[in-house]
Design a protein around this motif. Sequence first.
Motif, PDB file in Angstrom:
ATOM      1  N   GLY A 124       6.916 -67.364 -14.912  1.00 55.44           N
ATOM      2  CA  GLY A 124       7.460 -68.539 -15.574  1.00 55.44           C
ATOM      3  C   GLY A 124       8.406 -68.198 -16.705  1.00 55.44           C
ATOM      4  N   ASP A 130      16.042 -78.063 -17.865  1.00 54.56           N
ATOM      5  CA  ASP A 130      16.172 -79.389 -17.235  1.00 54.56           C
ATOM      6  C   ASP A 130      17.620 -79.621 -16.808  1.00 54.56           C
ATOM      7  N   THR A 164       4.546 -65.867  -4.607  1.00 57.00           N
ATOM      8  CA  THR A 164       4.187 -67.280  -4.691  1.00 57.00           C
ATOM      9  C   THR A 164       3.166 -67.631  -3.621  1.00 57.00           C
ATOM     10  N   THR A 177       2.381 -68.348 -13.648  1.00 61.60           N
ATOM     11  CA  THR A 177       2.605 -69.608 -14.336  1.00 61.60           C
ATOM     12  C   THR A 177       2.051 -70.774 -13.529  1.00 61.60           C
ATOM     13  N   GLU A 178       1.618 -71.799 -14.226  1.00 58.96           N
ATOM     14  CA  GLU A 178       1.122 -72.997 -13.546  1.00 58.96           C
ATOM     15  C   GLU A 178       2.263 -73.933 -13.175  1.00 58.96           C
ATOM     16  N   THR A 179       3.404 -73.779 -13.844  1.00 57.73           N
ATOM     17  CA  THR A 179       4.559 -74.643 -13.579  1.00 57.73           C
ATOM     18  C   THR A 179       5.689 -73.797 -13.023  1.00 57.73           C
ATOM     19  N   LYS A 180       5.945 -73.940 -11.737  1.00 53.91           N
ATOM     20  CA  LYS A 180       6.957 -73.127 -11.070  1.00 53.91           C
ATOM     21  C   LYS A 180       8.266 -73.901 -10.913  1.00 53.91           C
ATOM     22  N   ASP A 181       9.366 -73.181 -11.117  1.00 53.27           N
ATOM     23  CA  ASP A 181      10.678 -73.789 -10.887  1.00 53.27           C
ATOM     24  C   ASP A 181      10.802 -74.309  -9.462  1.00 53.27           C
ATOM     25  N   ASP A 183       8.588 -75.720  -7.584  1.00 48.13           N
ATOM     26  CA  ASP A 183       7.977 -77.046  -7.492  1.00 48.13           C
ATOM     27  C   ASP A 183       8.817 -78.082  -8.237  1.00 48.13           C
ATOM     28  N   ARG A 184       9.363 -77.695  -9.389  1.00 47.55           N
ATOM     29  CA  ARG A 184      10.193 -78.631 -10.158  1.00 47.55           C
ATOM     30  C   ARG A 184      11.446 -79.014  -9.381  1.00 47.55           C
TER      31      ARG A 184
END
Length: 477
Positions: A124, A130, A164, A177-181, A183-184
């Motif tokens: 991450g 954004d 992944t 990381t719990e927040t992956k690009d 997924d975003r």
Amino acid sequence: MKKVSDIKAKRKKRRKIVYRLFNGLIIATLLVPTLGLAVHSETSSSEKRDLASFPSLFIDGGLNADLLSEMGAWYDDHFAFRSWLISAYAGLEQSIFKESSIRNVITGNDDWLFYRETLDQYLGENALSDRQIQNIVHNLGLYQYALNSKGIAMRVTIVPNKNTVYPEQMKSRYLQTETKDLDRVGAALSQAGIPYTDLKTPLVQDERTLYYQRDSHWTNEGALLAYNALMDQMGIAHNNYDQAPTQVIEHISDLDEMLNPKNLTPETDQDYSANFTYTVQNEIQDYMDSWIETRNENKPGTLFMFRDSFGEALAPYLADNFGQAYFSRLEPYNLIQMDTLHPDVVVFERAERRMGGFQEQAAIMNMPVVANFEAPVELQNDSSLNVEAQNGWYLISGKIKDLHTDDQIYLQVDLPDQSRFTYPVFYVNDGYQVYLPQNRLPESSTLSIIRVQDGAPAIVDQLVLDGSAIENSSSQK
């Protein structure tokens, strides 16, 4: 009886001989890679890259100021027995420390290897902002508009990194990381109505091992899963190869080649090619070639696919299920080709580690015209507008200071005949790029970059087109 002084002298002499022999051995060892160049030099790289060329002493009529650094780069790539020494050192590191000796390779659990370039996405770190995710969505939206306006369907897919799909094979010191690009970006594309095929979910849920243990890519079975997911979501009838007979092949893995070029461990995989009926129409070396054309007289439809290295295993399945197929690794993406090739569907495929490439350069395409802005505020000199001539096109680009996440950017063109046209542009990192045909921009045209911030348009840069304002380029696009 010998004197103490004589004994000490003899010991000292023996020590000198030992030291000289040891130093001679060290010097000889260090000289082997250099002296060995007379009989052996490396001519290819296991890292899948071009080796450094021997530098020139003179450049442009003067001495080459970078001669020493270029000579060092050449020696690093060509010293004798390089691949043997790399393999020996890798084996020593692996056996003692259980670590990789090559900076591009990470050693995981159970002798798994991972590509270091994927580590940022795994941890991450250096995550997409954004704004960058908005850039990706905006640019793919322009592709979608251009293709759909010609009756061509579009599909986007991103191939997950190996770590992944198999995080359990990474060493525990690497914290996922719990927040992956990935997924975003997938969520943002789906929300924007851009046809997106999620490959992470089916790959993670499948109990088979669908990536090679010592390669950065998926196996033929992993590519088959992705192919079926794509075809299912595009609603195209296809052979799923579930009952097809297979044969085992031996695969030489890319990370293994980097780490152990002289001590490779082939991996087994399933080969479905005996069931294919398509033919390749152009001359190619393999499926890593930049341009491939295929034909299958028994199938309908035409496919165009922009792909990367994961397309090597994916392309044959698609080629076998379309009457005509085109596979391109060329960049920038050229959508003008669709006017002559007339595909029914265009697929954009990128690896997770390269998905930022969707917002790194403009595509070559005919840009739509949008409504002109009424009385934008005065010039703010907040950009760096540049015009470059490239094979019948102008590449117009620049950066904008303090670009906000939701800011919009447009190119306004005022022609000498007093007519005005406004075009959207591609969002590139913290700026913009757009290709326009040179015949649309005669000299004395005024180019204005307009930023819309909080609904208010403002001209942030301006340039009058003439010979002095245009930078010529011979690069092939």
